[in-house]
Motif scaffolding. Structure first.
Motif, PDB file in Angstrom:
ATOM      1  N   LYS A  13      16.751  17.336   6.664  1.00 58.11           N
ATOM      2  CA  LYS A  13      15.374  17.043   6.275  1.00 58.11           C
ATOM      3  C   LYS A  13      14.974  15.658   6.745  1.00 58.11           C
ATOM      4  O   LYS A  13      15.795  14.755   6.832  1.00 58.11           O
ATOM      5  N   PHE A  14      13.683  15.508   7.042  1.00 54.58           N
ATOM      6  CA  PHE A  14      13.121  14.231   7.450  1.00 54.58           C
ATOM      7  C   PHE A  14      11.978  13.880   6.511  1.00 54.58           C
ATOM      8  O   PHE A  14      11.293  14.766   6.010  1.00 54.58           O
ATOM      9  N   ILE A  15      11.768  12.575   6.295  1.00 55.42           N
ATOM     10  CA  ILE A  15      10.611  12.140   5.538  1.00 55.42           C
ATOM     11  C   ILE A  15       9.708  11.322   6.441  1.00 55.42           C
ATOM     12  O   ILE A  15      10.165  10.726   7.420  1.00 55.42           O
ATOM     13  N   ARG A  16       8.439  11.305   6.108  1.00 61.96           N
ATOM     14  CA  ARG A  16       7.442  10.559   6.864  1.00 61.96           C
ATOM     15  C   ARG A  16       6.431   9.998   5.891  1.00 61.96           C
ATOM     16  O   ARG A  16       6.356  10.425   4.736  1.00 61.96           O
ATOM     17  N   ARG A  17       5.636   9.030   6.360  1.00 59.23           N
ATOM     18  CA  ARG A  17       4.551   8.542   5.516  1.00 59.23           C
ATOM     19  C   ARG A  17       3.282   9.330   5.821  1.00 59.23           C
ATOM     20  O   ARG A  17       3.166   9.958   6.880  1.00 59.23           O
ATOM     21  N   LYS A  18       2.350   9.300   4.905  1.00 54.67           N
ATOM     22  CA  LYS A  18       1.120  10.065   5.062  1.00 54.67           C
ATOM     23  C   LYS A  18       0.131   9.332   5.964  1.00 54.67           C
ATOM     24  O   LYS A  18       0.177   8.113   6.095  1.00 54.67           O
ATOM     25  N   ALA A  19      -0.767  10.102   6.542  1.00 54.65           N
ATOM     26  CA  ALA A  19      -1.793   9.548   7.421  1.00 54.65           C
ATOM     27  C   ALA A  19      -2.974   9.026   6.600  1.00 54.65           C
ATOM     28  O   ALA A  19      -3.035   9.232   5.384  1.00 54.65           O
ATOM     29  N   PHE A  20      -3.899   8.341   7.259  1.00 54.98           N
ATOM     30  CA  PHE A  20      -5.162   7.846   6.690  1.00 54.98           C
ATOM     31  C   PHE A  20      -4.981   6.665   5.750  1.00 54.98           C
ATOM     32  O   PHE A  20      -5.811   6.440   4.884  1.00 54.98           O
ATOM     33  N   LYS A  21      -3.938   5.888   5.879  1.00 53.28           N
ATOM     34  CA  LYS A  21      -3.751   4.706   5.029  1.00 53.28           C
ATOM     35  C   LYS A  21      -3.765   3.434   5.872  1.00 53.28           C
ATOM     36  O   LYS A  21      -3.504   2.351   5.373  1.00 53.28           O
ATOM     37  N   GLY A  22      -4.088   3.545   7.154  1.00 52.60           N
ATOM     38  CA  GLY A  22      -4.030   2.384   8.034  1.00 52.60           C
ATOM     39  C   GLY A  22      -5.226   1.447   7.930  1.00 52.60           C
ATOM     40  O   GLY A  22      -5.082   0.239   7.908  1.00 52.60           O
ATOM     41  N   HIS A  23      -6.423   2.000   7.840  1.00 59.27           N
ATOM     42  CA  HIS A  23      -7.635   1.171   7.796  1.00 59.27           C
ATOM     43  C   HIS A  23      -8.743   1.971   7.142  1.00 59.27           C
ATOM     44  O   HIS A  23      -8.533   3.107   6.712  1.00 59.27           O
ATOM     45  N   LEU A  24      -9.938   1.364   7.022  1.00 63.48           N
ATOM     46  CA  LEU A  24     -11.095   1.967   6.341  1.00 63.48           C
ATOM     47  C   LEU A  24     -10.749   2.321   4.893  1.00 63.48           C
ATOM     48  O   LEU A  24     -11.044   3.422   4.415  1.00 63.48           O
ATOM     49  N   LEU A  25     -10.135   1.382   4.189  1.00 60.41           N
ATOM     50  CA  LEU A  25      -9.652   1.657   2.837  1.00 60.41           C
ATOM     51  C   LEU A  25     -10.686   1.351   1.755  1.00 60.41           C
ATOM     52  O   LEU A  25     -10.494   1.746   0.611  1.00 60.41           O
ATOM     53  N   GLU A  26     -11.773   0.663   2.098  1.00 56.67           N
ATOM     54  CA  GLU A  26     -12.778   0.314   1.085  1.00 56.67           C
ATOM     55  C   GLU A  26     -13.458   1.546   0.510  1.00 56.67           C
ATOM     56  O   GLU A  26     -13.763   1.600  -0.680  1.00 56.67           O
ATOM     57  N   LYS A  27     -13.694   2.537   1.344  1.00 58.78           N
ATOM     58  CA  LYS A  27     -14.420   3.725   0.885  1.00 58.78           C
ATOM     59  C   LYS A  27     -13.522   4.739   0.183  1.00 58.78           C
ATOM     60  O   LYS A  27     -14.019   5.678  -0.409  1.00 58.78           O
ATOM     61  N   LYS A  28     -12.214   4.548   0.236  1.00 62.84           N
ATOM     62  CA  LYS A  28     -11.292   5.479  -0.409  1.00 62.84           C
ATOM     63  C   LYS A  28     -11.030   5.047  -1.848  1.00 62.84           C
ATOM     64  O   LYS A  28     -10.920   3.861  -2.146  1.00 62.84           O
ATOM     65  N   SER A  29     -10.919   6.030  -2.715  1.00 59.50           N
ATOM     66  CA  SER A  29     -10.725   5.735  -4.141  1.00 59.50           C
ATOM     67  C   SER A  29      -9.296   5.234  -4.378  1.00 59.50           C
ATOM     68  O   SER A  29      -8.397   5.538  -3.603  1.00 59.50           O
ATOM     69  N   PRO A  30      -9.101   4.493  -5.469  1.00 63.80           N
ATOM     70  CA  PRO A  30      -7.748   4.031  -5.798  1.00 63.80           C
ATOM     71  C   PRO A  30      -6.758   5.187  -5.969  1.00 63.80           C
ATOM     72  O   PRO A  30      -5.594   5.064  -5.590  1.00 63.80           O
TER      73      PRO A  30
ATOM     74  N   ARG B 132      -3.408   5.605  -3.782  1.00 62.15           N
ATOM     75  CA  ARG B 132      -2.134   5.686  -4.500  1.00 62.15           C
ATOM     76  C   ARG B 132      -1.342   6.916  -4.055  1.00 62.15           C
ATOM     77  O   ARG B 132      -0.125   6.861  -3.870  1.00 62.15           O
ATOM     78  N   ASN B 133      -2.026   8.031  -3.838  1.00 62.23           N
ATOM     79  CA  ASN B 133      -1.351   9.254  -3.395  1.00 62.23           C
ATOM     80  C   ASN B 133      -0.914   9.169  -1.939  1.00 62.23           C
ATOM     81  O   ASN B 133       0.082   9.781  -1.558  1.00 62.23           O
ATOM     82  N   LEU B 134      -1.652   8.418  -1.118  1.00 60.51           N
ATOM     83  CA  LEU B 134      -1.274   8.257   0.287  1.00 60.51           C
ATOM     84  C   LEU B 134      -0.050   7.362   0.450  1.00 60.51           C
ATOM     85  O   LEU B 134       0.584   7.378   1.495  1.00 60.51           O
TER      86      LEU B 134
END
Length: 64
Positions: A21-38, A42-44
């Motif tokens: 098995k391999f693990i990876r980090r989730k996408a969409f956590k690199g930038h544009l974080l102001e518009k995303k909810s806490p 937290r889930n990303l």
């Protein structure tokens, strides 16, 4: 015959756990974080196990 080289990009993105098995980090956590909810940020943050269909390709890239 020369040794096979590891794909450096794959080595940075995936970590092997357990047997196959391999693990990876989730996408969409690199930038544009102001518009995303806490809650979304937290889930990303969590790591995720790579799907079974992709493990064969990752194993090939990492020469395991």
């Amino acid at each position: 015959m020369p040794k096979l080289k590891v794909r450096k990009a794959a080595k940075k993105r995936y970590k092997i756990i357990g047997e196959k098995k391999f693990i990876r980090r989730k996408a969409f956590k690199g930038h544009l974080l102001e518009k995303k909810s806490p809650k979304q940020k937290r889930n990303l943050k969590n790591k995720v196990v790579v799907s079974q269909g992709d493990t064969k390709a990752i194993r090939k890239m990492l020469v395991c």
